[in-house]
Design a protein around this motif. Sequence first.
Motif, short mmCIF file in Angstrom:
data_model
loop_
_atom_site.label_atom_id
_atom_site.label_comp_id
_atom_site.label_asym_id
_atom_site.label_seq_id
_atom_site.Cartn_x
_atom_site.Cartn_y
_atom_site.Cartn_z
N LYS A 160 -5.39 11.71 -4.05
CA LYS A 160 -6.07 10.45 -4.33
C LYS A 160 -7.57 10.64 -4.22
O LYS A 160 -8.10 10.99 -3.16
CB LYS A 160 -5.60 9.38 -3.35
CG LYS A 160 -6.13 7.99 -3.66
CD LYS A 160 -5.53 6.95 -2.73
CE LYS A 160 -6.05 5.56 -3.08
NZ LYS A 160 -5.46 4.53 -2.19
N ASN A 205 4.23 -5.08 -7.23
CA ASN A 205 3.08 -5.56 -6.44
C ASN A 205 2.47 -4.37 -5.70
O ASN A 205 2.77 -4.16 -4.52
CB ASN A 205 3.51 -6.64 -5.45
CG ASN A 205 4.14 -7.83 -6.14
OD1 ASN A 205 3.47 -8.55 -6.89
ND2 ASN A 205 5.44 -8.04 -5.91
N PRO A 206 1.64 -3.57 -6.40
CA PRO A 206 1.08 -2.35 -5.79
C PRO A 206 0.38 -2.58 -4.46
O PRO A 206 0.36 -1.68 -3.61
CB PRO A 206 0.09 -1.86 -6.86
CG PRO A 206 0.60 -2.44 -8.14
CD PRO A 206 1.18 -3.77 -7.77
N GLU A 207 -0.19 -3.77 -4.28
CA GLU A 207 -0.91 -4.03 -3.04
C GLU A 207 0.03 -4.05 -1.83
O GLU A 207 -0.42 -3.93 -0.68
CB GLU A 207 -1.67 -5.36 -3.13
CG GLU A 207 -0.80 -6.61 -3.15
CD GLU A 207 -0.20 -6.93 -4.53
OE1 GLU A 207 0.49 -7.96 -4.65
OE2 GLU A 207 -0.46 -6.15 -5.45
N LYS A 208 1.33 -4.16 -2.08
CA LYS A 208 2.30 -4.17 -0.99
C LYS A 208 2.89 -2.77 -0.72
O LYS A 208 3.74 -2.63 0.16
CB LYS A 208 3.43 -5.14 -1.31
CG LYS A 208 2.98 -6.60 -1.41
CD LYS A 208 4.16 -7.51 -1.70
CE LYS A 208 3.71 -8.97 -1.79
NZ LYS A 208 4.86 -9.88 -2.09
N SER A 209 2.46 -1.79 -1.46
CA SER A 209 3.00 -0.44 -1.30
C SER A 209 2.63 0.13 0.07
O SER A 209 1.53 -0.08 0.58
CB SER A 209 2.45 0.48 -2.39
OG SER A 209 2.98 0.13 -3.65
N THR A 210 3.58 0.86 0.66
CA THR A 210 3.35 1.54 1.94
C THR A 210 3.50 3.06 1.80
O THR A 210 3.44 3.78 2.79
CB THR A 210 4.36 1.04 2.99
OG1 THR A 210 5.69 1.29 2.51
CG2 THR A 210 4.17 -0.45 3.25
N LYS A 220 6.88 2.69 -2.64
CA LYS A 220 5.91 2.32 -3.66
C LYS A 220 6.40 1.06 -4.37
O LYS A 220 7.45 1.08 -5.02
CB LYS A 220 5.72 3.45 -4.66
CG LYS A 220 4.66 3.13 -5.72
CD LYS A 220 4.37 4.35 -6.58
CE LYS A 220 3.26 4.05 -7.59
NZ LYS A 220 2.91 5.24 -8.39
N ASP A 221 5.65 0.01 -4.25
CA ASP A 221 5.98 -1.26 -4.91
C ASP A 221 5.29 -1.27 -6.27
O ASP A 221 4.09 -1.49 -6.38
CB ASP A 221 5.51 -2.44 -4.06
CG ASP A 221 6.07 -3.77 -4.55
OD1 ASP A 221 6.24 -3.92 -5.78
OD2 ASP A 221 6.34 -4.65 -3.71
N ARG A 222 6.08 -1.03 -7.33
CA ARG A 222 5.50 -0.94 -8.67
C ARG A 222 5.18 -2.32 -9.25
O ARG A 222 4.37 -2.43 -10.16
CB ARG A 222 6.45 -0.17 -9.60
CG ARG A 222 6.60 1.29 -9.21
CD ARG A 222 7.44 2.05 -10.23
NE ARG A 222 7.61 3.45 -9.84
CZ ARG A 222 6.77 4.42 -10.15
NH1 ARG A 222 5.67 4.15 -10.85
NH2 ARG A 222 7.00 5.68 -9.78
#
Length: 330
Positions: free
Chosen positions: A179, A123-128, A119-121
């Motif tokens: 989700k 840059n959320p768009e980069k989260s996998t 989880k990229d906090r």
Amino acid sequence: MLNTKFKVGLLYSIFISSASMANNPLNFGSDIRTADPSGHVWQDGKMYLYTSHDEECQADFWMKDWHVFSSGNLVDWTAHGAVLSVDDLTWADNYAWAPDAAYKNGKYYFVFPAGTGHKDRVNPEKSTKWMGIGIAESDSPTGPFKDMIGAPLWQEPYANDPSLFIDDDGKAYLYVHAKAHDYHVMELADDMRSTKGELVKMDMGGYEPKMEGPWVFKRGEYYYFTMPENNRELSYYMASSPKGPWQYKGVFMQQEHNANNHHSIVEFKGQWILFYHRWIETPASGCTLRKRQRHSAAEYMYFNDDGTIQEVKRTSQGVADFANRVAKEK
């Protein structure tokens, strides 16, 4: 006038008595950090507590296994170690978060979230990051549990925080935090290895705040859907069916330190117990990531005549007097 020797002895007795009554957080006999406690009373009459495990200095809730503890008096606990690890899974390698358990078909079932990615906090768009719900089984309440299907119960939607409720007729209901699918329920098949239909949206009476960690139980004629509302304070709904429609009743435990909470509610030897976790300042070996760490705790719960829940406050004593309380009521 009390003489000095007597006063010192009296103060020492009070100190010892107070210290012996301090039982919150629960003492599992080690410095293990536990959270998300799921309480169950099985056929042997003991309380079993299934927890997630916060590793020392873990990064962003990267958690690797689940533990179980048992007790006959809620004070003296036996640690049974890890009942399952992400190393035992073929479909996940991280995020061993809040579990639950159930008994059916002569077996014990352990339902759990796990996942992959990051989880990229920033840059959320980069989260996998992805998480799913798995179910494992064992002949023993202390495991080891085995993932018999070797896969999550479903791939979409992303989900965690399962609550598994077995009703009086034997039907198994699974509630999750998912989700775009909060306040949903799904039935499990009789073999407890597959789902029965899709996630179904429940009628929550028009009030659906942000939530996580649902816990469903039955008391008398009423079903209770409880949760950390806004991921912080504990609140609840009531219904006459495990699928609702539900009526919101309010908050029964306030938030602490503006931090998450996760709980379970179970009756044990005539007493209703709320298990939850607290964020407590805890010295860690060279750890600077968090000043506070999570620890499992417990309080008594009380109900009004109409079934509504009375407010629960956090205490340092918790359920330390459980054995004496039960003995007095026999």
